[in-house]
Design a protein around this motif. Structure first.
Motif, PDB file in Angstrom:
ATOM      1  N   ALA A  94      -9.234   3.414   6.751  1.00  0.00           N
ATOM      2  CA  ALA A  94     -10.467   3.024   7.461  1.00  0.00           C
ATOM      3  C   ALA A  94     -11.374   4.219   7.749  1.00  0.00           C
ATOM      4  O   ALA A  94     -11.835   4.399   8.876  1.00  0.00           O
ATOM      5  CB  ALA A  94     -10.115   2.294   8.762  1.00  0.00           C
ATOM      6  N   SER A 133      -9.901   8.315  -3.122  1.00  0.00           N
ATOM      7  CA  SER A 133     -10.784   7.145  -3.269  1.00  0.00           C
ATOM      8  C   SER A 133     -10.121   5.863  -2.769  1.00  0.00           C
ATOM      9  O   SER A 133     -10.819   4.940  -2.320  1.00  0.00           O
ATOM     10  CB  SER A 133     -11.191   6.997  -4.732  1.00  0.00           C
ATOM     11  OG  SER A 133     -10.048   6.804  -5.545  1.00  0.00           O
ATOM     12  N   TYR A 134      -8.792   5.788  -2.839  1.00  0.00           N
ATOM     13  CA  TYR A 134      -8.090   4.591  -2.405  1.00  0.00           C
ATOM     14  C   TYR A 134      -7.861   4.580  -0.896  1.00  0.00           C
ATOM     15  O   TYR A 134      -8.039   3.548  -0.224  1.00  0.00           O
ATOM     16  CB  TYR A 134      -6.754   4.496  -3.153  1.00  0.00           C
ATOM     17  CG  TYR A 134      -5.884   3.339  -2.726  1.00  0.00           C
ATOM     18  CD1 TYR A 134      -6.235   2.026  -3.016  1.00  0.00           C
ATOM     19  CD2 TYR A 134      -4.693   3.561  -2.030  1.00  0.00           C
ATOM     20  CE1 TYR A 134      -5.436   0.963  -2.625  1.00  0.00           C
ATOM     21  CE2 TYR A 134      -3.881   2.510  -1.645  1.00  0.00           C
ATOM     22  CZ  TYR A 134      -4.257   1.209  -1.944  1.00  0.00           C
ATOM     23  OH  TYR A 134      -3.472   0.147  -1.551  1.00  0.00           O
ATOM     24  N   ALA A 136      -8.905   9.969   5.069  1.00  0.00           N
ATOM     25  CA  ALA A 136      -8.471  10.074   3.680  1.00  0.00           C
ATOM     26  C   ALA A 136      -8.583  11.513   3.179  1.00  0.00           C
ATOM     27  O   ALA A 136      -7.709  12.007   2.456  1.00  0.00           O
ATOM     28  CB  ALA A 136      -9.291   9.138   2.801  1.00  0.00           C
ATOM     29  N   ARG A 178      -9.505   5.926   1.511  1.00  0.00           N
ATOM     30  CA  ARG A 178     -10.656   5.789   2.408  1.00  0.00           C
ATOM     31  C   ARG A 178     -10.786   4.360   2.922  1.00  0.00           C
ATOM     32  O   ARG A 178     -11.375   4.119   3.992  1.00  0.00           O
ATOM     33  CB  ARG A 178     -11.936   6.227   1.699  1.00  0.00           C
ATOM     34  CG  ARG A 178     -12.295   5.387   0.495  1.00  0.00           C
ATOM     35  CD  ARG A 178     -13.556   5.890  -0.190  1.00  0.00           C
ATOM     36  NE  ARG A 178     -14.685   5.829   0.714  1.00  0.00           N
ATOM     37  CZ  ARG A 178     -15.940   6.142   0.363  1.00  0.00           C
ATOM     38  NH1 ARG A 178     -16.174   6.580  -0.871  1.00  0.00           N
ATOM     39  NH2 ARG A 178     -16.932   6.038   1.212  1.00  0.00           N
ATOM     40  N   TYR A 179     -10.236   3.404   2.163  1.00  0.00           N
ATOM     41  CA  TYR A 179     -10.234   2.008   2.603  1.00  0.00           C
ATOM     42  C   TYR A 179      -8.967   1.689   3.392  1.00  0.00           C
ATOM     43  O   TYR A 179      -9.018   0.944   4.381  1.00  0.00           O
ATOM     44  CB  TYR A 179     -10.353   1.071   1.393  1.00  0.00           C
ATOM     45  CG  TYR A 179     -11.606   1.316   0.580  1.00  0.00           C
ATOM     46  CD1 TYR A 179     -12.846   0.848   1.007  1.00  0.00           C
ATOM     47  CD2 TYR A 179     -11.552   2.046  -0.606  1.00  0.00           C
ATOM     48  CE1 TYR A 179     -13.999   1.082   0.272  1.00  0.00           C
ATOM     49  CE2 TYR A 179     -12.691   2.280  -1.352  1.00  0.00           C
ATOM     50  CZ  TYR A 179     -13.921   1.800  -0.912  1.00  0.00           C
ATOM     51  OH  TYR A 179     -15.060   2.044  -1.630  1.00  0.00           O
ATOM     52  N   VAL A 180      -7.856   2.258   2.955  1.00  0.00           N
ATOM     53  CA  VAL A 180      -6.591   1.978   3.645  1.00  0.00           C
ATOM     54  C   VAL A 180      -6.589   2.572   5.040  1.00  0.00           C
ATOM     55  O   VAL A 180      -6.159   1.930   6.010  1.00  0.00           O
ATOM     56  CB  VAL A 180      -5.410   2.541   2.830  1.00  0.00           C
ATOM     57  CG1 VAL A 180      -4.097   2.343   3.584  1.00  0.00           C
ATOM     58  CG2 VAL A 180      -5.338   1.863   1.460  1.00  0.00           C
ATOM     59  N   PHE A 215     -13.389   7.938   5.549  1.00  0.00           N
ATOM     60  CA  PHE A 215     -13.300   9.033   4.588  1.00  0.00           C
ATOM     61  C   PHE A 215     -12.653  10.267   5.222  1.00  0.00           C
ATOM     62  O   PHE A 215     -11.951  11.020   4.542  1.00  0.00           O
ATOM     63  CB  PHE A 215     -14.706   9.376   4.080  1.00  0.00           C
ATOM     64  CG  PHE A 215     -14.721  10.476   3.070  1.00  0.00           C
ATOM     65  CD1 PHE A 215     -14.410  10.234   1.742  1.00  0.00           C
ATOM     66  CD2 PHE A 215     -15.048  11.780   3.445  1.00  0.00           C
ATOM     67  CE1 PHE A 215     -14.410  11.253   0.808  1.00  0.00           C
ATOM     68  CE2 PHE A 215     -15.056  12.800   2.513  1.00  0.00           C
ATOM     69  CZ  PHE A 215     -14.734  12.536   1.185  1.00  0.00           C
ATOM     70  N   GLN A 259       0.834  -1.207   0.000  1.00  0.00           N
ATOM     71  CA  GLN A 259       0.000   0.000   0.000  1.00  0.00           C
ATOM     72  C   GLN A 259       0.871   1.261   0.000  1.00  0.00           C
ATOM     73  O   GLN A 259       0.537   2.256  -0.653  1.00  0.00           O
ATOM     74  CB  GLN A 259      -0.928  -0.025   1.209  1.00  0.00           C
ATOM     75  CG  GLN A 259      -1.976  -1.144   1.134  1.00  0.00           C
ATOM     76  CD  GLN A 259      -2.769  -1.293   2.419  1.00  0.00           C
ATOM     77  OE1 GLN A 259      -2.196  -1.233   3.510  1.00  0.00           O
ATOM     78  NE2 GLN A 259      -4.086  -1.473   2.279  1.00  0.00           N
TER      79      GLN A 259
END
Length: 473
Positions: free
Chosen positions: A399, A392-393, A404, A395-397, A401, A351
């Protein structure tokens, strides 16, 4: 206890060094595109003209010297007097020379590249003291020993005669004389010359009287030269005193050569510059004497003038931005690591690598877009595209928004600061140093309360827990 923390930092450092490969490839691509621009300029110069250097103007006195040589016959020992002709020349420079250059700029296209060119009108005028003329003729007559005096001519050199748009006419006193191609100088025949009317008769006054000056009117001459060129124009005003004035609508001049302007006025509407040069500053007399003896390089290289440049062109701006790429990637990785420590979010080295590549691709987008649209717009599009991709990426890495968005906002702030730095013509280094200092201060302030020993223990506990989970049946 600190082993896992050290391994983590080592992996992050390795990933950072690994990203030097794509960044180096992008830097090479920027250099390659810059070379394409140089080739485009060379192609345009072949059909238009290149940089111009104009030397104006001096009078050449060609003459022949009778050289007597005694030849002795080896057998009869008879002596024979042999007279040979030796071609020589003397140069007479004006007492005053004035050059007024009015430069009109234009753009030529070669593929996707825009090449700045110009057309200039040179108004050249000067005057020669009659006593200097008479003294020169007396010196030549004394040296010639009965040799033939040639017809004098005025000469000027132009580095690329293809740029001469019209046939100039010399106004010598009250007579109009058309110029002819070629400077008639063996060392540099590029230019033009005009044969002068019949020489004034040699005065019977002794040299001492001539040196004190006379009341006769000086010899005056003027001519106009319309000249095409590209990027730069330089002057070699041969004269005891020279005044040069140049004006143009180009807003970014760079003054080059041996002399800077005595006064200048630069604005967005163009520039106006004035030079005042005396023979004491230019040492023109010695250079003329050397040129009479066939050593003309000191004379032909004593030019000065103006170069029309882009204050900061797209390739220089892109090159400057790449130099700060490791700072961007380093700050991004530090932010990730801080998130990982504070929020206890495990972020995988892959990542880290993907985020680094997303930042690196910004520079490739920037150079490719800036060749077709305005640099500011290209910079805006590239920075928003890369920031949107990371938002956009991450927000998952990360955990969430919110985290991010905070990272994306920080990145946009860095892009804004970077644009200000690379657009600065004179303050780029100091602004870059300040940005680095501020970023380091923020990182130190943010991590001031972190117990790195505790972080190492936590990473060690997580590692042991993962091993124990694997050993369970």
């Amino acid at each position: 206890m600190q082993k896992n923390l050290s391994i983590k930092l080592a992996i992050i450092g390795f990933v950072t060094l690994l990203l030097l490969i794509p960044l180096g490839m992008i830097a090479d691509k920027i250099s390659e595109r810059s070379q394409f621009l140089t080739r485009a300029k060379q192609d345009v110069s072949q059909s238009w003209t290149g940089q111009q250097t104009v030397m104006t103007a001096m009078v050449v006195f060609p003459y022949e010297v009778n050289r007597e040589t005694t030849l002795v016959d080896k057998v009869s020992q008879k002596k024979t007097l042999h007279i040979s002709k030796l071609a020589k020349r003397r140069f007479l420079i004006p007492d005053n020379i004035k050059i007024n250059a009015q430069i009109t700029n234009d753009i030529r296209h070669k593929g996707i590249y825009k090449i700045p060119v110009y057309t200039t009108r040179l108004d050249i005028s000067g005057q020669i003291n009659t006593d200097s003329w008479q003294a020169m003729l007396k010196e030549i007559k004394n040296e010639a020993h009965g040799g033939r005096l040639g017809r004098p001519y005025i000469t000027t050199t132009v580095s690329d005669p293809r740029g001469i748009n019209s046939i100039p006419t010399l106004m010598w006193q009250d007579k109009k004389i058309p110029f002819q191609p070629g400077s008639k100088l063996l060392e540099n025949n590029k230019g033009l010359h005009a044969y002068l009317p019949e020489m004034p008769p040699i005065s019977d006054k002794p040299a001492a009287d001539i040196s004190t000056g006379s009341l006769s009117e000086p010899i005056k001459f003027t001519f106009q030269l319309e000249l095409r060129g590209m990027e730069a124009i330089s002057f070699i005003p041969v004269g005891q005193a020279a005044k040069v004035q140049a004006s143009s609508t180009w807003p970014h001049p760079q003054f080059i050569g041996e002399f800077l302007p005595a006064s200048r006025n630069i604005s967005q509407d163009g520039y106006r510059a004035n030079w005042k040069i005396t023979s004491f500053a230019s040492n023109i007399s010695d250079k003329i004497t050397q040129c009479e003896n066939r050593v003309c390089q000191p004379l032909f290289t004593s030019d000065f003038g103006i170069k029309h440049i882009e204050a900061v062109d797209i390739y220089l701006q892109s090159e400057r931005s790449v130099k700060y790429s490791m700072l961007f990637i380093g700050l991004s990785f530090i932010s990730f690591f801080i998130f990982e420590v504070i929020m206890k979010l495990p972020i995988h080295p892959i990542q880290y690598t993907l985020v680094g590549f997303a930042i690196a691709i910004f520079y490739l987008l920037l150079i490719s877009l800036s060749e077709h649209i305005a640099f500011l717009l290209a910079y805006l599009v590239a920075s928003l595209a890369c920031t949107g991709l990371l938002l956009s990426y991450l927000r998952y890495v990360l955990a969430g928004f919110k985290q991010a968005f905070a990272f994306a906002a920080l990145l946009l702030l860095l892009y804004t600061a970077l644009y200000i730095i690379i657009s600065a013509e004179d303050l780029a280094l100091v602004m870059g140093a300040l940005l680095t200092f501020v970023c380091l201060a923020i990182v130190m302030f943010t991590t001031r309360n972190i117990d790195w020993y505790q972080v190492g223990e936590q990473l060690n506990s997580k590692h042991n827990a993962a091993l124990a989970a694997k050993e369970e049946p």
